[in-house]
Structure formats: structure tokens, C-alpha cells
Design a protein around this motif. Sequence first.
Motif, mmCIF file in Angstrom:
data_model
loop_
_atom_site.group_PDB
_atom_site.id
_atom_site.type_symbol
_atom_site.label_atom_id
_atom_site.label_comp_id
_atom_site.label_asym_id
_atom_site.label_seq_id
_atom_site.Cartn_x
_atom_site.Cartn_y
_atom_site.Cartn_z
ATOM 1 N N SER A 97 40.369 37.998 38.752
ATOM 2 C CA SER A 97 41.481 37.990 39.704
ATOM 3 C C SER A 97 42.479 36.885 39.378
ATOM 4 C CB SER A 97 40.940 37.819 41.127
ATOM 5 O OG SER A 97 41.980 37.804 42.067
ATOM 6 N N ARG A 98 41.974 35.734 38.975
ATOM 7 C CA ARG A 98 42.857 34.622 38.605
ATOM 8 C C ARG A 98 43.630 34.932 37.323
ATOM 9 N NH1 ARG A 98 39.377 29.293 38.523
ATOM 10 N NH2 ARG A 98 41.427 28.373 38.054
ATOM 11 N N ILE A 99 42.989 35.615 36.394
ATOM 12 C CA ILE A 99 43.693 36.026 35.170
ATOM 13 C C ILE A 99 44.841 36.964 35.527
ATOM 14 C CG2 ILE A 99 43.494 37.331 33.019
ATOM 15 C CD1 ILE A 99 40.575 36.414 32.854
ATOM 16 N N ILE A 100 44.569 37.916 36.415
ATOM 17 C CA ILE A 100 45.588 38.896 36.809
ATOM 18 C C ILE A 100 46.723 38.221 37.581
ATOM 19 C CG2 ILE A 100 46.007 40.955 38.231
ATOM 20 C CD1 ILE A 100 43.142 41.838 37.457
ATOM 21 N N ASP A 101 46.392 37.203 38.361
ATOM 22 C CA ASP A 101 47.449 36.444 39.055
ATOM 23 C C ASP A 101 48.411 35.821 38.049
ATOM 24 O OD1 ASP A 101 46.485 37.050 41.558
ATOM 25 O OD2 ASP A 101 45.352 35.181 41.789
ATOM 26 N N LYS A 102 47.851 35.343 36.939
ATOM 27 C CA LYS A 102 48.668 34.701 35.902
ATOM 28 C C LYS A 102 49.366 35.734 35.030
ATOM 29 C CE LYS A 102 49.995 31.270 33.153
ATOM 30 N NZ LYS A 102 50.966 30.220 33.573
ATOM 31 N N TYR A 103 48.634 36.787 34.685
ATOM 32 C CA TYR A 103 49.164 37.847 33.822
ATOM 33 C C TYR A 103 48.956 39.192 34.520
ATOM 34 C CZ TYR A 103 49.066 34.313 30.102
ATOM 35 O OH TYR A 103 49.264 33.181 29.341
ATOM 36 N N PRO A 104 49.895 39.609 35.362
ATOM 37 C CA PRO A 104 49.730 40.850 36.147
ATOM 38 C C PRO A 104 49.464 42.100 35.302
ATOM 39 C CG PRO A 104 51.545 39.561 36.994
ATOM 40 C CD PRO A 104 51.128 38.903 35.716
ATOM 41 N N ASN A 105 49.912 42.102 34.054
ATOM 42 C CA ASN A 105 49.712 43.271 33.198
ATOM 43 C C ASN A 105 48.488 43.147 32.293
ATOM 44 O OD1 ASN A 105 52.041 44.655 34.134
ATOM 45 N ND2 ASN A 105 53.329 43.384 32.798
ATOM 46 N N PHE A 106 47.645 42.169 32.596
ATOM 47 C CA PHE A 106 46.504 41.887 31.722
ATOM 48 C C PHE A 106 45.646 43.123 31.459
ATOM 49 C CE2 PHE A 106 41.915 40.833 31.628
ATOM 50 C CZ PHE A 106 41.861 40.289 30.362
ATOM 51 N N LEU A 107 45.258 43.849 32.509
ATOM 52 C CA LEU A 107 44.350 44.983 32.343
ATOM 53 C C LEU A 107 44.978 46.106 31.521
ATOM 54 C CD1 LEU A 107 42.706 45.136 35.884
ATOM 55 C CD2 LEU A 107 41.703 44.253 33.763
ATOM 56 N N ASN A 108 46.302 46.186 31.532
ATOM 57 C CA ASN A 108 46.984 47.198 30.719
ATOM 58 C C ASN A 108 46.853 46.910 29.227
ATOM 59 O OD1 ASN A 108 47.878 48.532 33.044
ATOM 60 N ND2 ASN A 108 49.761 47.320 33.132
ATOM 61 N N GLU A 109 46.553 45.654 28.900
ATOM 62 C CA GLU A 109 46.401 45.251 27.508
ATOM 63 C C GLU A 109 45.032 45.611 26.936
ATOM 64 O OE1 GLU A 109 48.532 43.576 25.329
ATOM 65 O OE2 GLU A 109 50.110 43.995 26.777
ATOM 66 N N VAL A 110 44.071 45.865 27.827
ATOM 67 C CA VAL A 110 42.693 46.085 27.389
ATOM 68 C C VAL A 110 42.518 47.506 26.857
ATOM 69 C CG1 VAL A 110 40.271 46.112 28.096
ATOM 70 C CG2 VAL A 110 41.829 44.400 29.049
ATOM 71 N N ASP A 111 41.919 47.619 25.674
ATOM 72 C CA ASP A 111 41.649 48.929 25.080
ATOM 73 C C ASP A 111 40.262 49.449 25.443
ATOM 74 O OD1 ASP A 111 44.078 49.317 23.307
ATOM 75 O OD2 ASP A 111 43.362 47.385 22.562
#
Length: 302
Positions: A24-38
Amino acid sequence: MKKFKILSFDGGGIKGALSIEILSRIIDKYPNFLNEVDLFTGTSTGAIIAALLAKGVPIDDLKKLYSKEISREIFSSPKLNILKPKFKNNCLKKIISNYFDHNFKINDFKRYIIIPAFYLGDKDTKSWEPIFFNNLSQNNTSDILARDAILASSAAPTYFPSYNNYIDGGVIANSPTAISLILTLSSMTKYKKEDILLLSIGTGDSPEKIIGKTHKWGILQWSFNPFSKMKSPLLALLMDGMSNLEDLYCKEFLKENYFRINPRVPKFIDLDDYKFIPYLKDIGTNCDLYNLLEYLKNFYFK
């Protein structure tokens, strides 16, 4: 070539709450983080997290799922009978079925996924074997129902009954980092190891140790020790020992392309001890993420 990005989650029961807070903290910093995951991968409780993320379930839903209230329902009415599993899996089945119906198969995920489990065998097989449910290519696990794969990976021995003769994937890959790397490279040959980025999120590094006259222990003490915080020493050794080994492999093989965050948890917490969920969430909320965020900045989002 664009880097192939893997996000991995450890097993650990209710300790998945810590992993969710870090994510959750990663997503707060990088909202598009999960879109980067393959590719999403996870074992046991990590399989639940990975599968929900791969299906596009919002992080807020996962935070609600890993609440003290819902965990209390999953780990309710424990049986004090060493001849039977401690808990039934009815509540867990119901929760997983809310997200994955009778028709949703591994191949239906729009993102790549790997879920480890361990098959105990049947009359037609020669031996037990590890199974890695995945959709990296068309294979004999692709048509398995997603909920069956998740419940198989989550069937922790002594805690839950086996599921379709599968048990928890943690007995062979509690941190499925190395196996996800191997399967990716073998199934998707256009990638080399230099093309892989792998982020591993643990469920907490606890001060686990066994103190006592272990030289006198037999089957009963190693399998079930009711007078210790670590109720199943052999199971704990299998799962945590394998996680350390996977970490060692990935550090050696991927070098700076690999990063693992697994905050120190000062107390030993059993995987069903839901009263510690607020404590775990607090650790996840306050642990230092500087090195992790630097890794993301310099590699994931480079």
C-alpha cells in the motif's frame, strides 16, 4: 527490450497483513506500480494476494480482507485434537469463491501468475511432486480453477485440511522467487536473466529459534509442541528455511535486479494468531522503505 517485472509474496497466514501494508505504501508513492508488474507470484497467503492483484482487485479490498475481523472468521473454532487439522477451510473457501467463481481458470488471468503447491499423489502417480500452477504457457495447470489452485497453496499442514490432495506450497517454496525466475526463463526464452526484475515482499523476519533438549526430541516434539510458541517446529523450519535459500539464490543470480524487503518482527507470531494483525500493520506502516523506493526508482521506473 523492456524489462520483465516479477512481484512475489511469501506465505505466512495472517502475516500477509504486513505485506499488504508495505504494498500500500509503494502504491501511495507510485500509483501505477501494479501496472508495471508482468508476473504475480505468491505462496499460501501470498497466493491469495498475488491472485487478487493479478485479477485487478484494488489494494483497499485486500486491506479489508486482511483485517482482524475477517481473519478471526477464518481461524475460528480451533480443534484441540492432534489427530485432525486445527481449522476447517469453509470460511476461506467462501472468501476465495467471492472473487473466483466456478468458471475462472488459471488461463483466464490477464496477467501472468505462478502459484506453488505440493501434490501428495494418487494411485495413478508414482510419487508426490511440487506443482506450479501458471499461465506462462499452455500447460497441464492452465485449465485448473483459480480458486482450487489458491486453496491448494493455502492448505497449511496441521492448520487446514489438505485440498484435493494438495498441501501448502510453503513446504517447497514459501518465498517463490527462485522458482518464478526459473519458470519465466524456461517458458519465455526471449528473456535472459539480465532482463528480469524481481521484487520480493516478505511477511516479516521473526526471531525464530528452538531452545531445549532437541537431542531428545522424537516425532511428536518436532511435529507438534503445544508448550512452545512455535507449535509445529518442523513445519516452521521447512517454510522459513526455504525462504532464506530462495533469497540466497536470487541475490546470486540476479544481483542488483533483485530486491527483497522483509522487516524485522521482534515477536514470534504464529500464522493463525490474528490478534497480532494491528501490530503487524503498524510494522508495515512504519518500517524503513528508503532502499526499496530507491530500487524502484532506479530499476522499475528507469
